[in-house]
Design an enzyme around this catalytic site. Structure first.
Site, PDB file in Angstrom:
ATOM      1  N   MET A 211       0.866  -1.175   0.000  1.00 20.35           N
ATOM      2  CA  MET A 211       0.000   0.000   0.000  1.00 20.35           C
ATOM      3  C   MET A 211       0.897   1.218   0.000  1.00 20.35           C
ATOM      4  SD  MET A 211      -2.946   1.344  -0.119  1.00 20.35           S
ATOM      5  CE  MET A 211      -3.025   3.137  -0.303  1.00 20.35           C
ATOM      6  N   GLU A 212       0.661   2.086  -0.994  1.00 19.20           N
ATOM      7  CA  GLU A 212       1.568   3.192  -1.281  1.00 19.20           C
ATOM      8  C   GLU A 212       1.427   4.367  -0.322  1.00 19.20           C
ATOM      9  OE1 GLU A 212      -0.933   2.037  -3.217  1.00 19.20           O
ATOM     10  OE2 GLU A 212      -2.042   3.639  -4.180  1.00 19.20           O
ATOM     11  N   ASN A 213       1.284   4.104   0.972  1.00 21.90           N
ATOM     12  CA  ASN A 213       1.154   5.217   1.906  1.00 21.90           C
ATOM     13  C   ASN A 213       2.365   6.134   1.759  1.00 21.90           C
ATOM     14  OD1 ASN A 213      -1.299   4.228   3.017  1.00 21.90           O
ATOM     15  ND2 ASN A 213      -0.107   2.680   4.100  1.00 21.90           N
TER      16      ASN A 213
ATOM     17  N   GLU B 163       4.989   0.248  -5.679  1.00 23.75           N
ATOM     18  CA  GLU B 163       4.576   1.178  -4.611  1.00 23.75           C
ATOM     19  C   GLU B 163       5.338   2.495  -4.711  1.00 23.75           C
ATOM     20  OE1 GLU B 163       1.948   0.204  -3.398  1.00 23.75           O
ATOM     21  OE2 GLU B 163       2.138  -1.912  -3.886  1.00 23.75           O
TER      22      GLU B 163
ATOM     23  N   HIS C 227       3.942   4.825  -7.337  1.00 20.24           N
ATOM     24  CA  HIS C 227       2.753   5.564  -6.903  1.00 20.24           C
ATOM     25  C   HIS C 227       3.108   6.956  -6.341  1.00 20.24           C
ATOM     26  CE1 HIS C 227      -0.786   3.142  -7.501  1.00 20.24           C
ATOM     27  NE2 HIS C 227      -0.296   2.085  -6.884  1.00 20.24           N
TER      28      HIS C 227
ATOM     29  N   GLU D 111      -3.564   3.044 -11.043  1.00 24.17           N
ATOM     30  CA  GLU D 111      -2.968   1.713 -11.139  1.00 24.17           C
ATOM     31  C   GLU D 111      -2.359   1.410 -12.510  1.00 24.17           C
ATOM     32  OE1 GLU D 111      -2.232   0.370  -8.629  1.00 24.17           O
ATOM     33  OE2 GLU D 111      -3.650   1.078  -7.114  1.00 24.17           O
TER      34      GLU D 111
ATOM     35  N   TYR E 124      -5.041  -2.142 -13.851  1.00 25.91           N
ATOM     36  CA  TYR E 124      -3.588  -2.282 -13.786  1.00 25.91           C
ATOM     37  C   TYR E 124      -2.989  -2.551 -15.172  1.00 25.91           C
ATOM     38  CZ  TYR E 124      -4.022  -2.975  -8.685  1.00 25.91           C
ATOM     39  OH  TYR E 124      -4.265  -2.823  -7.356  1.00 25.91           O
TER      40      TYR E 124
ATOM     41  N   LYS F  61      -4.664 -11.880  -2.577  1.00 28.11           N
ATOM     42  CA  LYS F  61      -4.301 -12.353  -3.909  1.00 28.11           C
ATOM     43  C   LYS F  61      -3.738 -13.769  -3.862  1.00 28.11           C
ATOM     44  CE  LYS F  61      -0.411 -12.059  -6.662  1.00 28.11           C
ATOM     45  NZ  LYS F  61       0.727 -11.437  -7.350  1.00 28.11           N
TER      46      LYS F  61
END
Ligand SMILES: [Zn+2]
Length: 641
Positions: A302-304, A328, A331, A350, A414, A590
């Site tokens: 998660m690209e925080n 990530e 992003h 994405e 994506y 996934k």
């Protein structure tokens, strides 16, 4: 309705994997009050009314309470009253207890504000309407979270690597921030933030903000995030976390037992940042650190901002899955810097990110790996896209069409998105296209835009600038059309063709490839080897593969997610014990959903799925729990065959 629809979407999303994990789909008839917004800007997943008033800055004061699995404190908003006639602030919340709401008067004192928390909508949560007739510059909400907050996971010490301290982390995307902070939870609104967080003294707290690698672990932490972010990038984690630097401006946070392995696996991160800067301009967020989460993290990454959250399942010892880090990191340009404005524009995040990811991989590890990854992604897309609803096959919905559904994030966003950019690159030339994309990131930096803005920008800066290279009709087909356009550029991978030949030789003549050959195979080659297998194999064939390659019990989740479904379909019960171990230990959706998806198709498999899920459930994240539950429930409801 919801569970069945969700299961269909999940089935579509998980038949084939992509390297960074699609999110669960959301089918919703929102009835949201955002109905007043222009159609192109309509966000069916939020009650917020940013055309009336916008949050500019958020100041959080929170206490982390592991015993009660709760965050408690206050959120203070600096407001921009856009509409002079506006008299209320509407926020998104889910499962929050609202204790008090106050507004700042012009004399600096704070007064109570009337507020109403609506009944919860299944997907959107509860609309919080605050009466603010005097349009106060600041409003403060005092609240606490529920132990079941959908955006937080609370882990007991036993569920961590070290086994001694509890752990907590957030996952806000797509609409889970509202379960731990009352917010305008829509990407159309960007805000800066500060936070003062208290926690037990031995817990390190990190946020998607200015984490200090040297911070004293004293239970009292302050954070500043000077760049404006959308709500889905708000993030927090707390636990037994230590830091190991990788380079000047990047490093890894992880539990002590994991940090060394992680730093070695991600050693190239500094080079990745350099390469991406050369291509697309400066990294604008200060530090880039990574936080390695426990195996229950439901996503790949998660690209925080400033602190990507990463699954430990990509730490396989040979750097073969570091494209997740490239993803990530990418992003930081596509997504965090230039953000999609409504759920139907997610491909802007994405798709562009997946393209940039592949460029980073090519620069750092060469064309062969980049091409293998592109071929694997496109094969997966080809295998699934025709079974999707026509609307789901398109990158975006035409701006004049109003959709109530929060579109599911599948490999269309994506991989068709990345393929579209590759098409543009091929037509306009790499040099021109690189210049274009860099210009796009500059032009829309720190904004949230709909697809139409991208299309307009491309028409001006590619089509009009370099006439005769591509037509508007081709552009239109890529963005709004179904299936894969005839103009899609093809990539060949000699390495994967060699794998095809090896597989065919085995299937036809029973000869497995030479050990010297397979010893050099990367994860991508193993993935391709398994993906090309027939629907089922006979017991002898499965046993032969196991004897040669020990697929059953593999520590590599990318291999496991392809081997176990094949084993289940083929009735290869010898794998059942290891399947159970895998499903209990890993929570990344996934990786595990394809196996659950196969298990539920037979009565014995369904029984095994139920048994394993009952054991695994306490360690799963709420997002994963929801997906598994939907799959098992839908199978249980299906008429017996
Ligand atoms: Zn992504």
């Amino acid at each position: 309705m919801r569970s069945i629809l969700l299961t269909l979407l999940v089935a579509v999303a998980f038949v084939a994997g992509c390297s960074r994990d699609a999110a669960p789909g959301a089918d919703v008839a929102a009835g949201s009050d955002a109905a007043a917004a222009p159609v192109a800007e309509y966000d069916s997943l939020s009650y917020a009314q940013p055309e009336k008033v916008r949050i500019k800055d958020l100041a959080l004061a929170l206490a982390v309470d592991f015993d009660n699995r709760q965050l408690a404190g206050s959120a203070t908003y600096q407001l921009d009253w856009v509409d002079p006639a506006a008299r209320e602030l509407v926020l998104d919340t889910r499962d929050l207890t609202i204790e008090k709401v106050v507004g700042e008067r012009t004399d600096g004192r704070w007064e109570d504000l009337e507020h109403a928390l609506a009944d919860a909508h299944e997907l959107l949560g509860s609309k919080l309407t605050i009466q603010a007739p005097r349009q106060p510059a600041r409003i403060r909400v005092t609240y606490r979270t529920s132990p079941e907050a959908s955006g937080l996971q609370w882990l007991t010490p036993a569920m961590t690597e070290g086994g001694e301290q509890p752990f907590m982390f957030s996952q806000s995307q797509q609409i889970h921030a509202r379960s731990w902070v009352p917010l305008q939870d829509t990407p159309r609104v960007r805000f800066t933030y500060t936070a003062h967080v208290t926690a037990p003294q031995d817990a390190m707290v990190l946020m998607s903000a200015d984490n200090d690698p040297q911070a004293a672990r004293d239970g009292d932490y302050s954070f500043t995030m000077p760049q404006a972010i959308p709500s889905y990038l708000l993030a927090i984690a707390a636990g037994d976390l230590v830091f190991e630097p990788i380079g000047e401006r990047s490093g890894v946070w992880a539990e002590p037992a994991m940090v060394g392995k992680a730093a070695a696996e991600f050693a190239d991160t500094g080079k990745m940042i350099d390469v991406t800067e050369q291509l697309y301009g400066p990294y604008r967020w200060g530090r880039y650190d990574m936080l390695v989460l426990p195996p229950s993290f439901p996503y790949g990454g998660m690209e925080n901002p400033r602190l990507s959250f990463i699954t430990p399942t990509v730490i396989v010892g040979d750097k073969s899955l570091v494209s997740l880090i490239a993803h990530e990191l990418a992003h930081s340009w596509s997504g965090n810097l230039v953000t999609f404005s409504t759920p139907k524009d997610q491909w802007l995040n994405e798709g562009i990110t997946s393209y940039v990811e592949n460029r980073i991989i090519e620069e750092l590890y060469g064309e062969q790996l980049a091409d293998m990854e592109a071929v694997i992604a496109r094969d997966a897309l080809r295998a699934t896209i025709d079974d999707m609803e026509p609307q789901a096959q398109a990158l975006a919905i035409r701006p004049d069409v109003r959709v109530e559904a929060g579109d599911p994030l599948t490999e269309v966003a994506y991989d068709k998105g990345a393929w579209f950019l590759h098409f543009l690159e091929e037509r306009f030339g790499r040099e021109n296209f690189d210049r274009f994309l860099r210009g796009y990131f500059d032009e829309f930096a720190f904004q949230s835009i709909p697809t139409t803005r991208f299309v307009e920008y491309a028409k001006q800066n590619l089509l009009a600038k370099y006439p005769g290279k591509a037509t508007e009709a081709e552009l239109d087909e890529w963005v709004y059309g179904t299936g894969i356009p005839a103009s899609a550029p093809q990539v060949a991978s000699p390495a994967l063709q060699a794998v095809d030949a090896a597989r065919t030789a085995w299937l036809e003549e029973g000869t497995l490839p030479d050990a010297g050959v397979t010893a050099a195979w990367t994860t991508q080659e193993w993935i391709h080897f398994l993906e090309g297998m027939p629907e089922t194999l006979d017991q002898g064939q499965l046993a032969a593969l196991d004897a040669a390659y020990e697929f059953t019990g593999t520590p590599n989740g990318e291999i496991a997610m392809r081997w176990y479904p094949l084993a289940v379909r083929s009735g290869y019960d010898r794998a059942n014990d290891e399947i159970a171990v895998f499903l209990r230990e890993i929570g990344r959706r996934k990786l595990i959903m394809p196996t659950y998806g196969e298990l539920v198709k037979t009565p014995e498999g369904l029984a095994l799925a139920r048994e394993v899920f009952a054991q695994a459930r306490p360690g799963y994240h709420p997002i994963t729990t929801g997906s598994v539950e939907d799959t098992i429930e839908a199978a249980g409801q299906a008429p017996a065959e």
